[in-house]
Design a protein around this motif. Structure first.
Motif, PDB file in Angstrom:
ATOM      1  N   HIS A 175       0.862  -1.174   0.000  1.00  0.00           N
ATOM      2  CA  HIS A 175       0.000   0.000   0.000  1.00  0.00           C
ATOM      3  C   HIS A 175       0.901   1.227   0.000  1.00  0.00           C
ATOM      4  CE1 HIS A 175      -3.326   2.599   0.822  1.00  0.00           C
ATOM      5  NE2 HIS A 175      -4.157   1.578   0.915  1.00  0.00           N
ATOM      6  N   THR A 176       1.108   1.789  -1.194  1.00  0.00           N
ATOM      7  CA  THR A 176       2.111   2.856  -1.313  1.00  0.00           C
ATOM      8  C   THR A 176       1.695   4.103  -0.526  1.00  0.00           C
ATOM      9  OG1 THR A 176       1.066   3.382  -3.412  1.00  0.00           O
ATOM     10  CG2 THR A 176       3.123   2.175  -3.537  1.00  0.00           C
ATOM     11  N   GLU A 177       0.370   4.374  -0.459  1.00  0.00           N
ATOM     12  CA  GLU A 177      -0.080   5.563   0.283  1.00  0.00           C
ATOM     13  C   GLU A 177       0.245   5.419   1.777  1.00  0.00           C
ATOM     14  OE1 GLU A 177      -4.238   6.504  -0.208  1.00  0.00           O
ATOM     15  OE2 GLU A 177      -4.093   8.169   1.217  1.00  0.00           O
ATOM     16  N   ALA A 178      -0.010   4.232   2.328  1.00  0.00           N
ATOM     17  CA  ALA A 178       0.275   4.007   3.757  1.00  0.00           C
ATOM     18  C   ALA A 178       1.776   4.104   4.016  1.00  0.00           C
ATOM     19  CB  ALA A 178      -0.248   2.638   4.178  1.00  0.00           C
ATOM     20  N   GLU A 179       2.565   3.633   3.080  1.00  0.00           N
ATOM     21  CA  GLU A 179       4.022   3.680   3.254  1.00  0.00           C
ATOM     22  C   GLU A 179       4.519   5.120   3.171  1.00  0.00           C
ATOM     23  OE1 GLU A 179       5.829   0.692   0.715  1.00  0.00           O
ATOM     24  OE2 GLU A 179       4.560  -0.870   1.576  1.00  0.00           O
ATOM     25  N   ALA A 180       3.962   5.891   2.235  1.00  0.00           N
ATOM     26  CA  ALA A 180       4.423   7.274   2.057  1.00  0.00           C
ATOM     27  C   ALA A 180       3.933   8.179   3.187  1.00  0.00           C
ATOM     28  CB  ALA A 180       3.933   7.803   0.708  1.00  0.00           C
ATOM     29  N   ARG A 181       2.668   8.043   3.571  1.00  0.00           N
ATOM     30  CA  ARG A 181       2.102   8.998   4.541  1.00  0.00           C
ATOM     31  C   ARG A 181       2.409   8.642   5.991  1.00  0.00           C
ATOM     32  NH1 ARG A 181      -4.055   9.446   3.544  1.00  0.00           N
ATOM     33  NH2 ARG A 181      -3.917  10.955   5.229  1.00  0.00           N
ATOM     34  N   PHE A 182       2.471   7.342   6.279  1.00  0.00           N
ATOM     35  CA  PHE A 182       2.603   6.942   7.692  1.00  0.00           C
ATOM     36  C   PHE A 182       3.858   6.100   7.949  1.00  0.00           C
ATOM     37  CE2 PHE A 182      -2.062   6.505   6.508  1.00  0.00           C
ATOM     38  CZ  PHE A 182      -2.340   7.846   6.733  1.00  0.00           C
ATOM     39  N   GLN A 183       4.743   6.050   6.968  1.00  0.00           N
ATOM     40  CA  GLN A 183       5.943   5.192   7.058  1.00  0.00           C
ATOM     41  C   GLN A 183       5.575   3.770   7.476  1.00  0.00           C
ATOM     42  OE1 GLN A 183       6.744   8.574   8.937  1.00  0.00           O
ATOM     43  NE2 GLN A 183       6.704   9.017   6.747  1.00  0.00           N
ATOM     44  N   ALA A 184       4.420   3.299   7.036  1.00  0.00           N
ATOM     45  CA  ALA A 184       4.001   1.937   7.377  1.00  0.00           C
ATOM     46  C   ALA A 184       4.934   0.944   6.685  1.00  0.00           C
ATOM     47  CB  ALA A 184       2.564   1.708   6.924  1.00  0.00           C
ATOM     48  N   ARG A 185       5.279  -0.137   7.418  1.00  0.00           N
ATOM     49  CA  ARG A 185       6.203  -1.133   6.860  1.00  0.00           C
ATOM     50  C   ARG A 185       5.442  -2.417   6.558  1.00  0.00           C
ATOM     51  NH1 ARG A 185       9.848  -4.964   9.207  1.00  0.00           N
ATOM     52  NH2 ARG A 185       9.552  -4.176  11.314  1.00  0.00           N
ATOM     53  N   TYR A 186       5.501  -2.841   5.289  1.00  0.00           N
ATOM     54  CA  TYR A 186       4.843  -4.104   4.905  1.00  0.00           C
ATOM     55  C   TYR A 186       5.618  -5.269   5.501  1.00  0.00           C
ATOM     56  CZ  TYR A 186       2.853  -7.861   2.198  1.00  0.00           C
ATOM     57  OH  TYR A 186       2.224  -9.017   1.855  1.00  0.00           O
ATOM     58  N   CYS A 187       4.927  -6.237   6.077  1.00  0.00           N
ATOM     59  CA  CYS A 187       5.637  -7.456   6.476  1.00  0.00           C
ATOM     60  C   CYS A 187       4.723  -8.661   6.342  1.00  0.00           C
ATOM     61  CB  CYS A 187       6.225  -7.373   7.869  1.00  0.00           C
ATOM     62  SG  CYS A 187       5.253  -6.616   9.099  1.00  0.00           S
ATOM     63  N   ASP A 188       5.354  -9.851   6.318  1.00  0.00           N
ATOM     64  CA  ASP A 188       4.531 -11.061   6.248  1.00  0.00           C
ATOM     65  C   ASP A 188       3.794 -11.206   7.578  1.00  0.00           C
ATOM     66  OD1 ASP A 188       6.072 -12.787   8.105  1.00  0.00           O
ATOM     67  OD2 ASP A 188       7.637 -12.526   6.591  1.00  0.00           O
ATOM     68  N   LEU A 189       2.754 -12.032   7.576  1.00  0.00           N
ATOM     69  CA  LEU A 189       1.882 -12.121   8.747  1.00  0.00           C
ATOM     70  C   LEU A 189       2.657 -12.525  10.002  1.00  0.00           C
ATOM     71  CD1 LEU A 189      -0.980 -11.906   9.835  1.00  0.00           C
ATOM     72  CD2 LEU A 189      -1.362 -14.283   9.169  1.00  0.00           C
ATOM     73  N   ASN A 190       3.541 -13.523   9.881  1.00  0.00           N
ATOM     74  CA  ASN A 190       4.251 -14.004  11.073  1.00  0.00           C
ATOM     75  C   ASN A 190       5.125 -12.914  11.687  1.00  0.00           C
ATOM     76  OD1 ASN A 190       3.037 -16.362  10.477  1.00  0.00           O
ATOM     77  ND2 ASN A 190       4.893 -17.514   9.968  1.00  0.00           N
ATOM     78  N   THR A 191       5.800 -12.136  10.842  1.00  0.00           N
ATOM     79  CA  THR A 191       6.645 -11.050  11.356  1.00  0.00           C
ATOM     80  C   THR A 191       5.778 -10.016  12.070  1.00  0.00           C
ATOM     81  OG1 THR A 191       8.124 -11.407   9.493  1.00  0.00           O
ATOM     82  CG2 THR A 191       8.381  -9.318  10.679  1.00  0.00           C
ATOM     83  N   LEU A 192       4.635  -9.685  11.465  1.00  0.00           N
ATOM     84  CA  LEU A 192       3.724  -8.714  12.100  1.00  0.00           C
ATOM     85  C   LEU A 192       3.288  -9.216  13.477  1.00  0.00           C
ATOM     86  CD1 LEU A 192       0.823  -6.747  10.485  1.00  0.00           C
ATOM     87  CD2 LEU A 192       0.397  -8.053  12.556  1.00  0.00           C
ATOM     88  N   LEU A 193       2.925 -10.495  13.538  1.00  0.00           N
ATOM     89  CA  LEU A 193       2.436 -11.049  14.813  1.00  0.00           C
ATOM     90  C   LEU A 193       3.532 -11.017  15.876  1.00  0.00           C
ATOM     91  CD1 LEU A 193       0.464 -14.129  13.403  1.00  0.00           C
ATOM     92  CD2 LEU A 193      -0.495 -11.967  14.227  1.00  0.00           C
ATOM     93  N   LYS A 194       4.761 -11.291  15.463  1.00  0.00           N
ATOM     94  CA  LYS A 194       5.868 -11.349  16.428  1.00  0.00           C
ATOM     95  C   LYS A 194       6.283  -9.966  16.917  1.00  0.00           C
ATOM     96  CE  LYS A 194       7.840 -15.531  14.497  1.00  0.00           C
ATOM     97  NZ  LYS A 194       8.698 -15.977  13.405  1.00  0.00           N
TER      98      LYS A 194
END
Ligand SMILES: NC(=O)C1=CN([C@@H]2O[C@H](COP(=O)(O)OP(=O)(O)OC[C@H]3O[C@@H](n4cnc5c(N)ncnc54)[C@H](O)[C@@H]3O)[C@@H](O)[C@H]2O)C=CC1
Ligand SMILES: O=C(O)C(=O)CO
Length: 324
Positions: free
Chosen positions: A180-199
């Motif tokens: 989600h490029t908008e989330a990455e640009a506006r909120f510095q959101a970092r994409y990760c796989d589900l397991n990494t997010l959960l951990k």
């Protein structure tokens, strides 16, 4: 002659009037087989269907041979058999966008109330337990600057990320089917796989639709991956989570707390073990339930049905491909 429709939800008077200007409306209480049988003639001739929450499946569609469009007062449409609608070329309209900000507010309310134990300690005050200075047994945990993991970075996920980033200085992790490029640009959101997010997340917030793919996406193995201090929030759909596994994770201290707006069975049964856990905030599916937003959703659904029965499917249509 005006097309006939079935309305299975009470609407504000002005919207009911707007519908009546365009259609011959038969109002029913629900879509249960007894109701359908009682109004068999109206169902047999209806070209449109408007309401919310009830199941619309192939069996019901058989009773409605003239149906051309359905309009749900919701953004989620997991209660519709979309394949059956597509097979009959029946349009499905829904209400995205008008509820996005309100649902994101509700999710922040769940984050804050579960972290700061708002419901629990307010209950203790009302019970007369605040008789001297409070000690650590009344304390919660911080929200600001903790890591928020968002599973499902769609419209609502984005509005949640905005609140968490700008309002609370929270780093955002997210998982979705696409970057989600908008989330990455506006909120510095970092994409990760589900397991990494959960951990890595302090707050795991689920805003997914219910599909075959997402059913029980979060279960025993996923709770085991979360931090012991993690707070789990679900405002998507109940069956995305294996609720027995959630209860076990809360009872065994595998996670710290949960804030829940949706459940596998709704209304939540009064004997649900979730209700006896002090570290659970349970809401009655109120994500979009403000006066303003529920009105806007109903108005949107009315406009959607008028558009659909006039062949206009540029917006709010789940299956525009069935036209033409
Ligand atoms: N608690 C409540 O009262 C409310 C709950 N909802 C729920 O929230 C859901 C989301 O609403 P919106 O944000 O408007 O929808 P949306 O369609 O904008 O976002 C859904 C997101 O989930 C992602 N997604 C779908 N399947 C996925 C998978 N298998 N793995 C990872 N990501 C996946 C999509 O890519 C998309 O980013 C609705 O479908 C509904 O179930 C919506 C409104 C109110
Ligand atoms: O719109 C939805 O999908 C809801 O769950 C209620 O607003």
């Amino acid at each position: 002659m005006k097309p006939s429709i079935i309305l299975y939800k009470a609407l504000p008077d002005d919207l009911q009037q707007r519908l009546a200007e365009h259609f011959t409306v038969t109002q029913v209480a629900n879509l249960k087989p007894e109701t359908v049988q009682q109004h068999a003639e109206a169902f047999a001739t209806a070209q449109g269907l408007l309401g919310s929450s009830e199941t619309v499946d192939a069996v019901l569609l058989e009773k409605m041979p003239q149906l051309r469009a359905t309009s749900t007062v919701s953004v989620g449409y997991d209660n519709f058999d979309v394949d059956a609608l597509n097979a009959r070329k029946i349009l499905l309209m829904h209400t995205p966008t008008v509820l996005t900000e309100t649902v994101a507010d509700t999710i922040m309310a769940l984050v804050l109330s579960s972290a700061r134990r708002v419901v629990e300690v307010a209950g203790r005050v009302k019970a007369g337990e605040w008789t001297s200075g409070i000690g650590a047994d009344w304390f919660g945990v911080d929200v600001h600057h903790k890591t928020m993991g968002i599973i499902g970075m769609g419209r609502i996920g984005l509005a949640l990320a905005q609140r968490a980033h700008f309002g609370f200085g929270m780093p955002i992790l997210y998982n979705a089917r696409h970057h989600h490029t908008e989330a990455e640009a506006r909120f510095q959101a970092r994409y990760c796989d589900l397991n990494t997010l959960l951990k890595e997340s302090d707050f795991v917030c689920l805003v997914l639709p219910l599909t075959e793919e997402t059913h029980h996406l979060i279960g025993k193995a996923q709770f085991a991956m979360m931090k012991k201090s993690a707070i789990f929030v679900n405002a998507g759909r109940g069956p995305v989570v294996d609720e027995n596994a959630l209860v076990e994770a809360l009872q065994n201290g595998e996670i710290h707390a949960a804030g829940l707006d949706v459940f596998e069975k709704e209304p939540l049964p009064v004997d649900s073990p979730l209700l006896s856990l002090p570290n659970v905030v349970a809401l009655p599916h109120i994500g979009s339930a403000t006066h303003e937003t529920r009105y806007n959703m109903a108005a949107c659904a009315v406009d959607n049905l008028i558009d659909a029965l006039n062949g206009k499917v540029e917006k709010n249509c789940v299956n525009p491909q069935v036209v033409g």
